[in-house]
Design a protein around this motif. Structure first.
Motif, short mmCIF file in Angstrom:
data_model
loop_
_atom_site.label_atom_id
_atom_site.label_comp_id
_atom_site.label_asym_id
_atom_site.label_seq_id
_atom_site.Cartn_x
_atom_site.Cartn_y
_atom_site.Cartn_z
N THR A 125 -9.19 2.95 -1.69
CA THR A 125 -8.97 4.35 -1.32
C THR A 125 -7.88 4.51 -0.27
OG1 THR A 125 -10.81 4.18 0.28
CG2 THR A 125 -11.33 5.06 -1.90
N CYS A 126 -7.01 3.51 -0.14
CA CYS A 126 -5.88 3.65 0.79
C CYS A 126 -4.98 4.79 0.31
CB CYS A 126 -5.08 2.36 0.85
SG CYS A 126 -6.02 0.96 1.47
N PRO A 127 -4.57 5.67 1.22
CA PRO A 127 -3.82 6.86 0.79
C PRO A 127 -2.38 6.55 0.41
CG PRO A 127 -3.97 6.80 3.18
CD PRO A 127 -4.82 5.67 2.68
N GLU A 128 -1.91 7.21 -0.63
CA GLU A 128 -0.48 7.23 -0.90
C GLU A 128 0.20 8.18 0.08
OE1 GLU A 128 0.30 8.32 -4.91
OE2 GLU A 128 -0.66 6.56 -5.77
N ALA A 129 1.48 7.96 0.30
CA ALA A 129 2.24 8.85 1.18
C ALA A 129 3.71 8.78 0.80
CB ALA A 129 2.06 8.46 2.65
N PRO A 130 4.46 9.85 1.00
CA PRO A 130 5.91 9.77 0.78
C PRO A 130 6.57 8.93 1.86
CG PRO A 130 5.32 11.90 1.71
CD PRO A 130 4.02 11.20 1.43
N ARG A 131 7.48 8.06 1.47
CA ARG A 131 8.18 7.24 2.45
C ARG A 131 9.00 8.13 3.39
NH1 ARG A 131 8.32 1.95 4.71
NH2 ARG A 131 8.96 2.95 6.62
N ARG A 132 9.55 9.22 2.86
CA ARG A 132 10.30 10.17 3.68
C ARG A 132 9.70 11.56 3.51
NH1 ARG A 132 14.85 8.52 5.96
NH2 ARG A 132 15.73 10.59 6.10
N TYR A 133 9.62 12.27 4.63
CA TYR A 133 9.04 13.61 4.60
C TYR A 133 9.88 14.52 5.50
CZ TYR A 133 5.76 17.47 5.16
OH TYR A 133 5.20 18.72 5.18
N ARG A 134 10.30 15.62 4.97
CA ARG A 134 11.09 16.62 5.70
C ARG A 134 12.26 16.00 6.45
NH1 ARG A 134 7.55 21.51 8.16
NH2 ARG A 134 9.68 22.35 8.18
N GLY A 135 12.98 15.12 5.73
CA GLY A 135 14.23 14.59 6.24
C GLY A 135 14.13 13.35 7.10
N GLN A 136 12.91 12.85 7.34
CA GLN A 136 12.76 11.67 8.19
C GLN A 136 11.80 10.67 7.54
OE1 GLN A 136 14.39 10.93 10.88
NE2 GLN A 136 15.30 12.88 11.52
N ASP A 137 11.91 9.40 7.96
CA ASP A 137 11.00 8.38 7.50
C ASP A 137 9.57 8.71 7.95
OD1 ASP A 137 11.13 5.34 6.42
OD2 ASP A 137 9.58 5.52 7.95
N LEU A 138 8.61 8.33 7.13
CA LEU A 138 7.20 8.56 7.47
C LEU A 138 6.84 8.02 8.84
CD1 LEU A 138 4.27 9.32 6.44
CD2 LEU A 138 4.12 6.96 5.65
N LEU A 139 7.33 6.81 9.15
CA LEU A 139 6.99 6.20 10.42
C LEU A 139 7.59 6.98 11.59
CD1 LEU A 139 5.51 3.80 11.65
CD2 LEU A 139 7.64 2.52 11.60
N TYR A 140 8.73 7.61 11.39
CA TYR A 140 9.32 8.42 12.45
C TYR A 140 8.35 9.52 12.87
CZ TYR A 140 12.27 11.95 14.69
OH TYR A 140 12.77 12.89 15.56
N TRP A 141 7.81 10.25 11.89
CA TRP A 141 6.89 11.33 12.23
C TRP A 141 5.61 10.80 12.87
CZ3 TRP A 141 9.38 15.40 12.73
CH2 TRP A 141 10.34 15.86 11.81
N MET A 142 5.13 9.66 12.39
CA MET A 142 3.91 9.11 12.96
C MET A 142 4.11 8.72 14.42
SD MET A 142 2.67 6.87 9.65
CE MET A 142 1.27 6.16 10.45
N MET A 143 5.25 8.12 14.72
CA MET A 143 5.51 7.70 16.10
C MET A 143 5.79 8.90 17.00
SD MET A 143 4.85 4.64 15.93
CE MET A 143 5.09 4.51 17.70
#
Length: 344
Positions: free
Chosen positions: A123-141
């Motif tokens: 049940t690990c979630p899928e996620a877009p690698r990029r969201y609203r112009g930035q990498d997923l990790l950028y938004w998380m950090m």
């Protein structure tokens, strides 16, 4: 970062701060010393320390389900911790158990070299690698570091529903080829045989749960239910300029694999356990761990004077266990140690 780049990053960092690094030194025991401090036994001799920081990370002991013992002896079994390349696996089909980042990424790698794959979906979630112009990790950090200042605390440890949630899997994405999404239904369309959760093994047969449609729905919905609202709220709160969000991906494709698989008939010759890790602090010779083998602490300062932890999953927030996010916790612990030394 590529492996060699990451190694170079650590080497440069150690040189820049002139750290007295000891390589190849395994710590075998940490025990309280008489009076104060610790006696530390290592493969390079015994040391005395006033303070000890547990910086061993959250991926110490590969976790393999007990039912692995029920598989036929000729099946090659390997945990992702030991996996390096497709060449390690014998000819034939591969059963990958688990669809966290390692399971999904290895499935892509094996598919690219023409291997037949059965993939037991977690049940690990899928996620877009990029969201609203930035990498997923950028938004998380960004959210982890600055979100609390805007009243957005969703990626802090206090918002977890239970202590067990500290060990939940990370979003299913890949860093290969510059980073990209991984979608399980796409893998299925490309020939990967998607199965439910692996539940049992019996005389050469393995049995999966029959809830794969519901499981895929949970995997695909999780990002939009939890992470997307947090990212959007952060963008709105900060007034940042960002592209409008894309609508959720819609995909109704479904596999039609049976819930029971005979390994010999399917020519499955290897099983790859992408089932995560458990903590291992067996080196500690005093009680400081909770029921999850996690050090009891506040912001990395444990109950035992002079003992600290850093780099663990959700020590204080979502970024605590990754290179990009560990610095904030490390700074707090370093200041605490420095304050104790100054007060002596």
């Amino acid at each position: 970062m590529l492996r060699d780049d990451l190694i170079g990053h650590f080497r440069h960092y150690a040189e820049r701060i002139d750290a007295p690094v000891r390589t190849g030194a395994d710590v075998t025991r940490v025990a309280p010393a008489e009076g104060a401090g610790f006696n530390v036994a290592t493969t390079q001799g015994s040391w005395r320390a006033r303070n000890v920081v547990l910086a061993t990370g959250g991926y110490q002991e590969p976790k393999i389900p007990a039912l692995s013992a029920q598989l036929p002896s000729h099946i090659r079994q390997l945990h992702t911790d030991s996996y390096r390349s497709p060449g390690q696996l014998p000819e034939g089909a591969v059963l990958i158990v688990g669809t966290g980042q390692s399971g999904g990424q290895i499935a892509e790698e094996l598919l690219a070299v023409g291997r037949e794959i059965h993939l037991a979906v977690s049940t690990c979630p899928e996620a877009p690698r990029r969201y609203r112009g930035q990498d997923l990790l950028y938004w998380m950090m960004q959210l982890a570091q600055f979100g609390p200042g805007y009243g957005l605390n969703g990626l802090t440890v206090g918002q977890l529903p239970s202590p067990a949630a500290r060990f939940a899997c990370n979003p299913l994405v890949s860093g290969a080829d510059g980073g990209h999404d991984i979608h399980l239904r796409d893998l299925g369309r490309r020939g990967v045989r998607l199965q439910g959760h692996l539940e049992a093994a019996d005389d050469g047969d393995v049995v999966f749960s029959d809830d794969l449609p519901e499981r895929l729905g949970l995997v695909e919905a999780a990002f939009y239910q939890r992470m997307k609202p947090m990212f959007d709220s952060y963008i709105a709160a900060t007034g940042m300029s960002a592209p409008e969000p894309e609508p959720p991906r819609k995909d109704d494709w479904l596999p039609s694999e049976p819930a029971r698989l005979n390994l010999e008939a399917a020519n499955v010759t290897s099983v790859l356990w992408a089932t995560g890790y458990r903590l291992d602090f067996s080196i500690l010779d005093f009680p400081v761990l909770d029921e999850w083998n996690y050090p009891r602490h506040h912001r990395g300062v444990t109950e035992h004077p002079g003992l600290y932890a850093v780099g663990l999953p959700w020590l204080t927030g979502h970024g605590s266990s990754i290179v990009a996010g560990v610095g904030r916790d490390a700074e707090y612990i370093a200041q605490h140690i420095a304050g104790n030394i100054a007060g002596r």
